[in-house]
Design a protein around this motif. Structure first.
Motif, PDB file in Angstrom:
ATOM      1  N   ALA A   1      -2.075   5.847   7.225  1.00 47.49           N
ATOM      2  CA  ALA A   1      -1.909   4.604   6.512  1.00 47.49           C
ATOM      3  C   ALA A   1      -1.666   4.847   5.031  1.00 47.49           C
ATOM      4  O   ALA A   1      -2.202   5.785   4.465  1.00 47.49           O
ATOM      5  CB  ALA A   1      -3.166   3.746   6.677  1.00 47.49           C
ATOM      6  N   PRO A   2      -0.854   3.987   4.426  1.00 51.75           N
ATOM      7  CA  PRO A   2      -0.743   4.077   2.982  1.00 51.75           C
ATOM      8  C   PRO A   2      -2.119   3.914   2.371  1.00 51.75           C
ATOM      9  O   PRO A   2      -2.938   3.152   2.862  1.00 51.75           O
ATOM     10  CB  PRO A   2       0.163   2.892   2.622  1.00 51.75           C
ATOM     11  N   GLY A   3      -2.390   4.637   1.333  1.00 51.35           N
ATOM     12  CA  GLY A   3      -3.692   4.576   0.679  1.00 51.35           C
ATOM     13  C   GLY A   3      -4.594   5.713   1.076  1.00 51.35           C
ATOM     14  O   GLY A   3      -5.578   5.994   0.410  1.00 51.35           O
ATOM     15  N   ALA A   4      -4.283   6.387   2.200  1.00 51.39           N
ATOM     16  CA  ALA A   4      -5.102   7.509   2.632  1.00 51.39           C
ATOM     17  C   ALA A   4      -4.751   8.733   1.799  1.00 51.39           C
ATOM     18  O   ALA A   4      -3.595   8.937   1.453  1.00 51.39           O
ATOM     19  CB  ALA A   4      -4.864   7.810   4.104  1.00 51.39           C
TER      20      ALA A   4
ATOM     21  N   VAL B   1       1.691   6.896  -2.356  1.00 52.17           N
ATOM     22  CA  VAL B   1       0.363   7.056  -1.787  1.00 52.17           C
ATOM     23  C   VAL B   1       0.377   8.127  -0.696  1.00 52.17           C
ATOM     24  O   VAL B   1      -0.598   8.836  -0.496  1.00 52.17           O
ATOM     25  CB  VAL B   1      -0.135   5.700  -1.232  1.00 52.17           C
ATOM     26  N   SER B   2       1.488   8.243   0.010  1.00 53.20           N
ATOM     27  CA  SER B   2       1.593   9.197   1.096  1.00 53.20           C
ATOM     28  C   SER B   2       2.973   9.849   1.037  1.00 53.20           C
ATOM     29  O   SER B   2       3.812   9.439   0.236  1.00 53.20           O
ATOM     30  CB  SER B   2       1.312   8.433   2.387  1.00 53.20           C
TER      31      SER B   2
ATOM     32  N   GLY C   1       0.779  -1.227   0.000  1.00 56.86           N
ATOM     33  CA  GLY C   1       0.000   0.000   0.000  1.00 56.86           C
ATOM     34  C   GLY C   1       0.816   1.285   0.000  1.00 56.86           C
ATOM     35  O   GLY C   1       0.264   2.359   0.212  1.00 56.86           O
ATOM     36  N   TRP C   2       2.118   1.210  -0.239  1.00 58.40           N
ATOM     37  CA  TRP C   2       2.945   2.412  -0.246  1.00 58.40           C
ATOM     38  C   TRP C   2       2.879   3.171  -1.561  1.00 58.40           C
ATOM     39  O   TRP C   2       3.078   4.379  -1.592  1.00 58.40           O
ATOM     40  CB  TRP C   2       4.402   2.074   0.071  1.00 58.40           C
ATOM     41  N   VAL C   3       2.650   2.434  -2.654  1.00 59.64           N
ATOM     42  CA  VAL C   3       2.532   3.059  -3.972  1.00 59.64           C
ATOM     43  C   VAL C   3       1.293   2.523  -4.672  1.00 59.64           C
ATOM     44  O   VAL C   3       0.830   1.420  -4.391  1.00 59.64           O
ATOM     45  CB  VAL C   3       3.787   2.804  -4.861  1.00 59.64           C
ATOM     46  N   ARG C   4       0.753   3.339  -5.558  1.00 62.65           N
ATOM     47  CA  ARG C   4      -0.295   2.855  -6.450  1.00 62.65           C
ATOM     48  C   ARG C   4       0.343   2.771  -7.829  1.00 62.65           C
ATOM     49  O   ARG C   4       1.362   3.415  -8.079  1.00 62.65           O
ATOM     50  CB  ARG C   4      -1.525   3.756  -6.433  1.00 62.65           C
TER      51      ARG C   4
END
Length: 171
Positions: free
Chosen positions: A152-155, A70-71, A54-57
């Motif tokens: 959180a990653p994704g936020a 993502v953040s 969830g760190w990158v999209r």
């Protein structure tokens, strides 16, 4: 809560954060190869792992992907600091020890941060109750305060509130 990034994950994320744009595995690989010998498949695996965590999209572009953070690095660092602080059996003592380790530049950054969130040199958080004001009496009594919301990653990135202060992550 995010776990600390591994050494290669951090090297990859550092580039993604610094470039602040969608990047390909090839771009990251070429930059990393200036410092070390590394295979394309290794970088591809790391970036896929960062996506799974969830760190990158990522978005498909032809037969490749473009990856975007993502953040922010600041949000990641803040989440790590919050996790370390919230796991202490004596949060006040942990903060005192942490402040004692700070350089003059770090202390100035802390003063700047207090100004940004609306605290001045003559007052502390109790004079400017924020969204977690109800936790202050428990903290004063020696109880562990409620943990701040996770970043959180994704936020989506936090935006400013109506008073111009940064909004809480995740809200």
């Amino acid at each position: 809560m995010p776990r600390p990034l591994g050494e290669l994950e951090d090297a990859v994320m550092t580039r993604v954060w610094q470039w602040n744009r969608p990047v390909t595995v090839r771009e990251v690989l070429e930059d990393l190869q200036q410092e070390r010998s590394i295979a394309y498949t290794t970088v591809m695996t790391v970036m896929d792992n960062l996506h799974q965590k969830g760190w990158v999209r990522r978005e498909a572009e032809g037969r490749a992907y473009r990856y975007t953070a993502v953040s922010t690095r600041a949000a990641y660092s803040a989440a790590l600091m919050n996790e370390a602080w919230s796991t202490s059996d004596n949060p006040a003592a942990a903060l005192v020890a942490f402040f004692g380790m700070m350089s003059a530049e770090q202390r100035e950054a802390l003063r700047d941060a207090f100004r940004i969130v609306g605290y001045d040199d003559e007052s502390g958080p109790e004079a400017h109750p924020g969204p977690h004001a109800e936790a202050a009496p428990a903290a004063a009594a020696g109880a562990a305060p409620e943990a701040a919301p996770e970043v959180a990653p994704g936020a989506p990135p936090a935006e400013d509130d109506s008073a111009g202060r940064p909004a809480e992550p995740g809200r």
